[in-house]
Design a protein around this motif. Structure first.
Motif, PDB file in Angstrom:
ATOM      1  N   ARG A 222     110.043  54.705  27.164  1.00  0.00           N
ATOM      2  CA  ARG A 222     111.021  53.884  27.885  1.00  0.00           C
ATOM      3  C   ARG A 222     110.329  53.018  29.099  1.00  0.00           C
ATOM      4  O   ARG A 222     109.664  53.601  29.740  1.00  0.00           O
ATOM      5  CB  ARG A 222     112.145  54.632  28.484  1.00  0.00           C
ATOM      6  N   MET A 223     110.431  51.883  28.736  1.00  0.00           N
ATOM      7  CA  MET A 223     110.161  50.968  30.025  1.00  0.00           C
ATOM      8  C   MET A 223     111.026  50.998  31.124  1.00  0.00           C
ATOM      9  O   MET A 223     112.174  51.081  30.816  1.00  0.00           O
ATOM     10  CB  MET A 223     109.782  49.462  29.449  1.00  0.00           C
TER      11      MET A 223
ATOM     12  N   GLU B 191     114.734  49.513  30.771  1.00  0.00           N
ATOM     13  CA  GLU B 191     115.159  49.449  29.472  1.00  0.00           C
ATOM     14  C   GLU B 191     116.533  49.611  28.967  1.00  0.00           C
ATOM     15  O   GLU B 191     116.825  50.684  29.417  1.00  0.00           O
ATOM     16  CB  GLU B 191     114.273  50.167  28.383  1.00  0.00           C
ATOM     17  N   VAL B 192     117.334  48.905  28.469  1.00  0.00           N
ATOM     18  CA  VAL B 192     118.733  49.248  28.090  1.00  0.00           C
ATOM     19  C   VAL B 192     118.891  49.237  26.542  1.00  0.00           C
ATOM     20  O   VAL B 192     118.268  48.481  25.927  1.00  0.00           O
ATOM     21  CB  VAL B 192     119.594  47.958  28.670  1.00  0.00           C
TER      22      VAL B 192
ATOM     23  N   ARG C  16     122.345  58.079  21.133  1.00  0.00           N
ATOM     24  CA  ARG C  16     121.547  56.780  21.635  1.00  0.00           C
ATOM     25  C   ARG C  16     120.061  57.410  21.535  1.00  0.00           C
ATOM     26  O   ARG C  16     119.458  56.453  20.925  1.00  0.00           O
ATOM     27  CB  ARG C  16     121.918  56.337  22.937  1.00  0.00           C
TER      28      ARG C  16
ATOM     29  N   ARG D 240     117.429  55.499  18.781  1.00  0.00           N
ATOM     30  CA  ARG D 240     116.072  54.849  19.394  1.00  0.00           C
ATOM     31  C   ARG D 240     114.822  55.529  18.899  1.00  0.00           C
ATOM     32  O   ARG D 240     114.058  54.836  18.339  1.00  0.00           O
ATOM     33  CB  ARG D 240     116.213  54.876  20.925  1.00  0.00           C
TER      34      ARG D 240
ATOM     35  N   ARG E 223     113.907  43.858  20.834  1.00  0.00           N
ATOM     36  CA  ARG E 223     114.687  44.874  21.221  1.00  0.00           C
ATOM     37  C   ARG E 223     114.194  46.258  21.037  1.00  0.00           C
ATOM     38  O   ARG E 223     114.281  47.085  22.050  1.00  0.00           O
ATOM     39  CB  ARG E 223     116.254  44.578  21.101  1.00  0.00           C
TER      40      ARG E 223
ATOM     41  N   HIS F  64     112.136  61.453  30.523  1.00  0.00           N
ATOM     42  CA  HIS F  64     112.924  61.857  29.424  1.00  0.00           C
ATOM     43  C   HIS F  64     112.551  63.101  28.575  1.00  0.00           C
ATOM     44  O   HIS F  64     113.793  63.495  27.928  1.00  0.00           O
ATOM     45  CB  HIS F  64     113.334  60.583  28.470  1.00  0.00           C
TER      46      HIS F  64
ATOM     47  N   TRP G 153     100.239  50.497  28.701  1.00  0.00           N
ATOM     48  CA  TRP G 153     101.726  49.743  29.073  1.00  0.00           C
ATOM     49  C   TRP G 153     101.496  48.306  28.549  1.00  0.00           C
ATOM     50  O   TRP G 153     102.587  47.762  28.470  1.00  0.00           O
ATOM     51  CB  TRP G 153     102.047  50.040  30.199  1.00  0.00           C
TER      52      TRP G 153
ATOM     53  N   VAL H 115     102.535  48.116  25.004  1.00  0.00           N
ATOM     54  CA  VAL H 115     103.682  48.381  24.934  1.00  0.00           C
ATOM     55  C   VAL H 115     104.677  46.950  25.395  1.00  0.00           C
ATOM     56  O   VAL H 115     105.515  46.732  24.543  1.00  0.00           O
ATOM     57  CB  VAL H 115     104.387  49.577  25.781  1.00  0.00           C
TER      58      VAL H 115
END
Ligand SMILES: [Fe+2]
Ligand SMILES: [Fe+2]
Lengths: 110, 331
Positions: free
Chosen positions: A7-8, A11-12, B32, B36, B104, B207, B268, B271
């Motif tokens: 995840r950046m 980010e949403v 979610r 993802r 996205r 996460h 990064w 990314v």
């Protein structure tokens, strides 16, 4: 981890509504060999049943995994209530199982 | 009878290491996270066809060409298994396509590096598929049923990918000086991006903990990366090639290889979209999608026409019933 993009900051996640457009979805069942039942393998998108079978062959049987394919429109599948487990699939009748009965050893294998 | 809430039932399943299935109650955040992860995994398989597809027409022999076609076709298949797993969470395929096309949702950064020589086909199979296998074997135990089942299918197919890549490297390493140099150059370019595939170090992956608690991840980034390094170093030694890391050394005490620091700044940047091929990859994908639009429209129109023609009218149904009844009487 590989193929996972971290995840950046900020980010949403996008809102996803399951909007169905394009080709309909088909569930694919493959018979691995003669004498066996067709087993659910996955699903494909296709405009019609014939194309669905062709795609299913390409996607699910590239290595001799099957000798026969069924496709069913996903919308035609009806499922039991996922919360009904307890009452519906009960197993409180042990006498339905062979292990419930004691047979003397002398009788041998039964 | 005790009444359990969705949350309690979910927690019990996770604690028992049982699978969560599509129609089970699940926390919104679990859904979610799962969407993802599966979507990005699917996108990676699909975009991952491009770097190798680049060499199909220039494969050095018919044997290599047939193998490469089969491998790239497998990757398309992997994408499709994963999209269908993702759709069980209530997402539509077209939505996922759209999210990939508009950026996205992302795909693994490894596919934003160019394939400059034939040796890259060897290095990708050996290292990139090798890293993917390390990760995907762990994921066969993930808690979401459809994802775990897709992983099992995929793992069965991946083994050939890695072996054919290593075989290419072996052939080059045993070839002429120029061929050996080509193999070394490929290893030099793919080694660090392959290690970065496992994601940021555990202490920089906020996460990971939640994902581990939910059984989505079963092992951490660093654990998997270490396993990959330990497995791959002897394979490189057998090839007689040198891994481009001066700090790489066997650590007797840990029983593992130590290795140097990964350039996370570069990672990064890729990314974020600033890798060497980010723009090309998406442009190519979008073009293929748009060029195929008329085919999809025509196929749907054809299917609608045919099913309209096949719709039995009341009269033909009645006629069929009469014939059936007559047959029954005769038999
Ligand atoms: Fe794959
Ligand atoms: Fe692969």
């Amino acid at each position: 981890m590989s193929y996972d993009v971290p995840r950046m900051a900020g980010e949403v996640d996008p809102e996803l509504g399951g909007r169905r457009t394009g080709y309909p979805l088909w569930e694919v069942f493959v018979r691995a060999d003669r004498g066996l039942t067709h087993v659910h393998a996955g699903s494909v998108h296709a405009p019609d049943a014939e194309t669905a079978i062709q795609s299913a062959r390409d996607v699910y049987t590239r290595r001799n995994e099957g000798v026969s394919i069924w496709v069913v429109p996903s919308s035609a599948i009806r499922a039991s209530d996922p919360d009904a487990k307890g009452d519906w699939f009960d197993d409180d009748k042990p006498y339905r199982h062979p292990t419930f009965y004691e047979i003397p050893e002398e009788v041998g294998h039964m | 009878m005790t009444v359990t809430t969705g949350q309690e039932a979910f927690d019990t399943l996770i604690a028992a290491k049982q699978k969560i299935e599509p129609r089970d109650w699940m926390p919104e955040e679990y859904r979610r996270t799962m969407i993802r992860q599966i979507a990005q995994h699917a996108h990676s398989e699909v975009i991952g066809q491009q770097p190798e597809g680049n060499w199909i027409t220039r494969a050095p022999s018919l044997r290599r060409k047939a193998i490469l076609v089969a491998k790239v076709q497998d990757e398309a298949g992997h994408g499709l298994y994963l999209y269908s797993a993702c759709e069980t969470l209530g997402v539509a395929r077209d939505e996922l396509n759209e999210l990939l096309h508009n950026g996205r949702q992302k795909y693994s950064s490894i596919f934003n590096y160019p394939t400059l020589s034939w040796a890259d086909m060897g290095a990708i199979g050996w290292l990139v598929d090798g890293a993917a296998i390390t990760n995907q074997v762990a994921l066969t135990r993930t808690s979401y049923g459809p994802y775990a089942r897709a992983m099992i299918r995929i793992c069965k197919e991946e083994s050939f990918h890695q072996r054919q890549g290593y075989e290419i490297m072996l052939t080059l390493a045993r070839g002429t000086e120029a061929q050996k140099d080509m193999a070394q150059d490929a290893l030099d370019r793919w080694w660090w991006p392959s290690l970065a595939m496992f994601g940021p170090p555990d202490d920089q992956s906020p996460h990971t903990e939640q994902s581990m608690r939910w059984g989505i991840k079963v092992e951490t980034n660093d654990q998997l990366r270490q396993r990959f390094v330990d497995m791959t170093v002897p394979q490189a030694q057998f090839l007689g090639l040198e891994i481009p890391d001066p700090e790489l050394a066997w650590n007797e005490e840990r029983g593992h290889y130590d290795f140097g620091d990964i350039d996370w700044e570069d990672f990064w940047e890729v990314v974020k979209g600033n890798g060497p091929c980010n723009r090309d990859r998406i442009a190519h994908k979008v073009k293929a999608w748009e060029d195929g639009a008329w085919v999809r429209e025509a196929a749907l129109a054809h299917a609608a026409k045919r099913s309209a023609a096949a719709e039995p009218t009341a009269n033909t149904v009645n006629a069929a019933n009469t014939v059936n009844a007559a047959n029954k009487e005769l038999s």
